[in-house]
Design a protein around this motif. Structure first.
Motif, PDB file in Angstrom:
ATOM      1  N   ASN A  89      72.030  46.628  36.316  1.00 24.93           N
ATOM      2  CA  ASN A  89      72.728  47.694  35.602  1.00 24.93           C
ATOM      3  C   ASN A  89      72.667  49.022  36.350  1.00 24.93           C
ATOM      4  N   LEU A  90      71.532  49.295  36.984  1.00 23.95           N
ATOM      5  CA  LEU A  90      71.423  50.502  37.803  1.00 23.95           C
ATOM      6  C   LEU A  90      72.391  50.437  38.974  1.00 23.95           C
ATOM      7  N   GLN A  91      72.491  49.285  39.602  1.00 20.64           N
ATOM      8  CA  GLN A  91      73.395  49.122  40.734  1.00 20.64           C
ATOM      9  C   GLN A  91      74.847  49.330  40.320  1.00 20.64           C
ATOM     10  N   VAL A  92      75.212  48.857  39.140  1.00 23.39           N
ATOM     11  CA  VAL A  92      76.581  49.056  38.637  1.00 23.39           C
ATOM     12  C   VAL A  92      76.863  50.547  38.475  1.00 23.39           C
ATOM     13  N   LEU A  93      75.940  51.267  37.843  1.00 18.29           N
ATOM     14  CA  LEU A  93      76.134  52.702  37.635  1.00 18.29           C
ATOM     15  C   LEU A  93      76.245  53.442  38.967  1.00 18.29           C
ATOM     16  N   LEU A  94      75.375  53.112  39.919  1.00 17.14           N
ATOM     17  CA  LEU A  94      75.406  53.807  41.208  1.00 17.14           C
ATOM     18  C   LEU A  94      76.692  53.507  41.969  1.00 17.14           C
ATOM     19  N   THR A  95      77.178  52.289  41.861  1.00 16.56           N
ATOM     20  CA  THR A  95      78.453  51.938  42.500  1.00 16.56           C
ATOM     21  C   THR A  95      79.586  52.777  41.914  1.00 16.56           C
ATOM     22  N   GLN A  96      79.578  52.931  40.601  1.00 16.11           N
ATOM     23  CA  GLN A  96      80.582  53.766  39.949  1.00 16.11           C
ATOM     24  C   GLN A  96      80.459  55.221  40.395  1.00 16.11           C
ATOM     25  N   GLN A  97      79.248  55.705  40.501  1.00 15.45           N
ATOM     26  CA  GLN A  97      79.016  57.085  40.939  1.00 15.45           C
ATOM     27  C   GLN A  97      79.526  57.293  42.365  1.00 15.45           C
ATOM     28  N   GLN A  98      79.254  56.322  43.217  1.00 12.80           N
ATOM     29  CA  GLN A  98      79.676  56.425  44.605  1.00 12.80           C
ATOM     30  C   GLN A  98      81.199  56.462  44.727  1.00 12.80           C
ATOM     31  N   GLN A  99      81.868  55.676  43.894  1.00 12.80           N
ATOM     32  CA  GLN A  99      83.327  55.686  43.894  1.00 12.80           C
ATOM     33  C   GLN A  99      83.862  57.043  43.436  1.00 12.80           C
ATOM     34  N   LYS A 100      83.253  57.606  42.403  1.00 14.24           N
ATOM     35  CA  LYS A 100      83.642  58.930  41.932  1.00 14.24           C
ATOM     36  C   LYS A 100      83.409  59.981  43.010  1.00 14.24           C
ATOM     37  N   ARG A 101      82.311  59.831  43.748  1.00  4.27           N
ATOM     38  CA  ARG A 101      81.994  60.776  44.821  1.00  4.27           C
ATOM     39  C   ARG A 101      83.062  60.711  45.917  1.00  4.27           C
ATOM     40  N   ARG A 102      83.493  59.493  46.266  1.00  9.08           N
ATOM     41  CA  ARG A 102      84.513  59.348  47.313  1.00  9.08           C
ATOM     42  C   ARG A 102      85.854  59.926  46.863  1.00  9.08           C
ATOM     43  N   GLU A 103      86.212  59.680  45.607  1.00 11.70           N
ATOM     44  CA  GLU A 103      87.475  60.205  45.083  1.00 11.70           C
ATOM     45  C   GLU A 103      87.451  61.731  45.059  1.00 11.70           C
ATOM     46  N   ARG A 104      86.312  62.284  44.673  1.00  6.51           N
ATOM     47  CA  ARG A 104      86.176  63.750  44.666  1.00  6.51           C
ATOM     48  C   ARG A 104      86.279  64.298  46.084  1.00  6.51           C
ATOM     49  N   ALA A 105      85.646  63.615  47.029  1.00  2.00           N
ATOM     50  CA  ALA A 105      85.675  64.062  48.425  1.00  2.00           C
ATOM     51  C   ALA A 105      87.098  64.065  48.975  1.00  2.00           C
ATOM     52  N   LYS A 106      87.871  63.057  48.629  1.00  2.00           N
ATOM     53  CA  LYS A 106      89.261  63.002  49.097  1.00  2.00           C
ATOM     54  C   LYS A 106      90.067  64.176  48.554  1.00  2.00           C
ATOM     55  N   GLU A 107      89.822  64.527  47.294  1.00  2.00           N
ATOM     56  CA  GLU A 107      90.539  65.656  46.698  1.00  2.00           C
ATOM     57  C   GLU A 107      90.093  66.978  47.327  1.00  2.00           C
ATOM     58  N   ILE A 108      88.789  67.103  47.603  1.00  2.00           N
ATOM     59  CA  ILE A 108      88.305  68.302  48.298  1.00  2.00           C
ATOM     60  C   ILE A 108      88.998  68.421  49.652  1.00  2.00           C
ATOM     61  N   GLY A 109      89.043  67.297  50.369  1.00  2.00           N
ATOM     62  CA  GLY A 109      89.698  67.288  51.673  1.00  2.00           C
ATOM     63  C   GLY A 109      91.156  67.691  51.579  1.00  2.00           C
ATOM     64  N   ALA A 110      91.863  67.171  50.569  1.00  2.00           N
ATOM     65  CA  ALA A 110      93.280  67.484  50.400  1.00  2.00           C
ATOM     66  C   ALA A 110      93.485  68.969  50.129  1.00  2.00           C
ATOM     67  N   ARG A 111      92.633  69.552  49.320  1.00  2.00           N
ATOM     68  CA  ARG A 111      92.772  70.978  48.996  1.00  2.00           C
ATOM     69  C   ARG A 111      92.482  71.852  50.219  1.00  2.00           C
ATOM     70  N   LEU A 112      91.477  71.473  50.993  1.00  2.00           N
ATOM     71  CA  LEU A 112      91.156  72.253  52.185  1.00  2.00           C
ATOM     72  C   LEU A 112      92.234  72.101  53.254  1.00  2.00           C
ATOM     73  N   GLU A 113      92.832  70.911  53.341  1.00  2.00           N
ATOM     74  CA  GLU A 113      93.896  70.701  54.324  1.00  2.00           C
ATOM     75  C   GLU A 113      95.137  71.522  53.968  1.00  2.00           C
ATOM     76  N   LYS A 114      95.396  71.696  52.677  1.00  2.00           N
ATOM     77  CA  LYS A 114      96.506  72.555  52.262  1.00  2.00           C
ATOM     78  C   LYS A 114      96.255  73.998  52.684  1.00  2.00           C
ATOM     79  N   ARG A 115      94.981  74.348  52.808  1.00  2.00           N
ATOM     80  CA  ARG A 115      94.602  75.697  53.239  1.00  2.00           C
ATOM     81  C   ARG A 115      94.709  75.841  54.765  1.00  2.00           C
TER      82      ARG A 115
END
Length: 282
Positions: A89-115
């Motif tokens: 169950n811990l591994q499932v939660l961490l996998t979900q967290q990691q996916q959220k982290r990657r999605e957030r990172a992509k959006e950060i990258g997109a916003r900075l690239e627009k700049r």
């Protein structure tokens, strides 16, 4: 007196030292018990165990993790100590967290690239290597480009709330993190409560909900901390019947912060290490 440092990071998240370097430095600094608590990953724990065994070191390793959670409008970090890193169950939660982290990172990258910072996501991803990508990797990339003198400057200019590269977090709830940690046999610790820039009223509300969700401990002592804050947090830990933890939140050595440095608990606190059977008092 046993020297505990129960909050540290390696290159498996946003620390700057590889696990072997982290372990060696902890030993050099006289740490007896170290917890490796990378952000939303336990990938470094087995590496640390193997290195300690290979070098026959006296250092005791506590398996840990630091989970990012969303509470009200705050990002609250919950440290899990003495966990079973293979718990499903811990591994499932961490996998979900990691996916959220990657999605957030992509959006950060997109916003900075627009700049105008083209290729910043790819650069941050390369800096992260095998680690979970964090805002710190974007900050380091921007420092390399000369847009700020240091990581703190990048956060202030680009990554803080309401800035160009800020993307709100979508982490799990505090209750979900606590449940996963306890399900893995660990103790849930409220990380660095003095850093959330909240009023005393809000801090008490947080502690009410943290304990109500089953949280058992809170960080009281850190290296760079006013004595009055340490004493206040120690009093809160007793008031809320929480075990007290101490940790450097080490990412890399500085002139004011290092592994094991200035870590002690106020009088009458009950150390979190009692949770796993150690008898050393505060």
């Amino acid at each position: 007196m046993i020297k505990y440092d129960l909050h540290s990071h390696s290159t498996f998240s946003d620390g700057r030292l590889a696990v072997p370097e982290l372990i060696e430095r902890a030993t050099e600094k006289g740490v007896d018990v170290l917890a490796l608590t990378d952000h939303d990953t336990v990938a470094g724990v087995s590496v640390a165990r193997d290195f300690i065994a290979e070098k026959n070191l006296a250092l005791e390793l506590i398996s840990g993790v630091e989970i990012s959670t969303k509470w009200e409008s705050f990002e609250i970090h919950i440290v899990g100590l003495n966990i079973d890193i293979n718990d499903a169950n811990l591994q499932v939660l961490l996998t979900q967290q990691q996916q959220k982290r990657r999605e957030r990172a992509k959006e950060i990258g997109a916003r900075l690239e627009k700049r105008g910072y083209e290729g910043i996501y790819a650069q941050a991803l390369e800096l992260a290597q095998d680690a979970e990508i964090t805002r710190a990797h974007f900050a380091k990339a921007l420092v390399e480009r000369g847009v700020a003198k240091n990581i703190q400057g990048v956060f202030k200019k680009f990554l803080a709330r309401n800035k160009t590269g800020y993307v709100p977090s979508v982490w799990c709830s505090m209750e979900e993190a606590i449940e996963a940690i306890q399900g893995a046999g660990g103790v849930a610790v409220l990380a660095h409560p003095g850093r959330y820039q909240m009023s005393n009223k809000w801090l008490r509300k947080l502690l009410d909900e943290f304990t109500g969700a089953g949280g058992k401990a809170m960080e009281v002592a850190q290296p760079q901390q006013a004595p009055s804050e340490r004493q206040f947090l120690g009093q809160l830990s007793q008031e809320y019947n929480l075990l007290a933890s101490q940790g450097s939140d080490f990412h890399y050595p500085t002139s004011w912060l290092d592994l094991g440095r200035n870590l002690y608990l106020p009088k009458d606190c009950q150390g979190v290490w009692q949770f796993w059977g150690a008898t050393e008092e505060c």
